[in-house]
Write an enzyme that holds these catalytic residues in place. Sequence first.
Site, PDB file in Angstrom:
ATOM      1  N   SER A   1       0.831  -1.205   0.000  1.00 13.19           N
ATOM      2  CA  SER A   1       0.000   0.000   0.000  1.00 13.19           C
ATOM      3  C   SER A   1       0.862   1.251   0.000  1.00 13.19           C
ATOM      4  CB  SER A   1      -0.900   0.010   1.239  1.00 13.19           C
ATOM      5  OG  SER A   1      -1.633   1.217   1.329  1.00 13.19           O
TER       6      SER A   1
ATOM      7  N   LYS B   1       2.526  -3.882   7.151  1.00 12.45           N
ATOM      8  CA  LYS B   1       2.859  -4.036   5.729  1.00 12.45           C
ATOM      9  C   LYS B   1       4.339  -3.732   5.489  1.00 12.45           C
ATOM     10  CE  LYS B   1      -1.749  -3.160   3.804  1.00 12.45           C
ATOM     11  NZ  LYS B   1      -1.926  -4.519   3.264  1.00 12.45           N
TER      12      LYS B   1
END
Length: 225
Positions: free
Chosen positions: A114, A139
Amino acid sequence: MTSASYIFLAGASRGVGKEIAQCLSVGNLPVKALLRNEAAVTELTAMGIKTVMGDALNVSDLEAAILTDEPIHTIISTIGGLPSEGERADYLGNKNLIDVGVKAGIKRFILVSSIGTGNSAGALPPQALATLGPVLVEKDKAEQHLISSGLIYTIIRPGGLKSEPATGNGILTEDPGVVGTIHRPDVAELVCRCLNSPASHHKTLSAVDKNMLAGQAEFVEFILD
């Protein structure tokens, strides 16, 4: 990529993962999809995709799915979880996939992450960064684990995701300051194009729609082979 080797897809039941499954099936590439429940089995099977049941948070499930006599060329992962879902798969699930991939001798791993992760944190407005902070930390840990794994990696960081038809205007850039939105099918198309693009090896790329940028308008587009 040989015709006899599979692409192993984690996260195929929804979102970008489901769009990638569709994209790969159109290309008649052999795909094995990891599913946590049977809800998407019928749909994926109809696409010609082989399904295996398992949870990326469980290493033994992954070993049973990956350490087989069916060769796997590439792992593609879009897995993650919503904050309400308890233990997040964003880091641990992807870490398990990466580790089992290394153990299996798989060479290639494409991770859908992302914008806002790692060096792209500055691209997000402070409010968005505050809201997504815990997710982005997980992430980022997954990205770093992949980079240090020795696998040939491609990390794709989409901007804000929309569940609308493809526009054909999705682009990639190495510029971490770029932010905008992109439709899920366009992310899938970029992921599929990276599969056979040596230019994407060992790259971390942001993905946005060139007509849906926010803020910075000038940057260098990354061109795939």
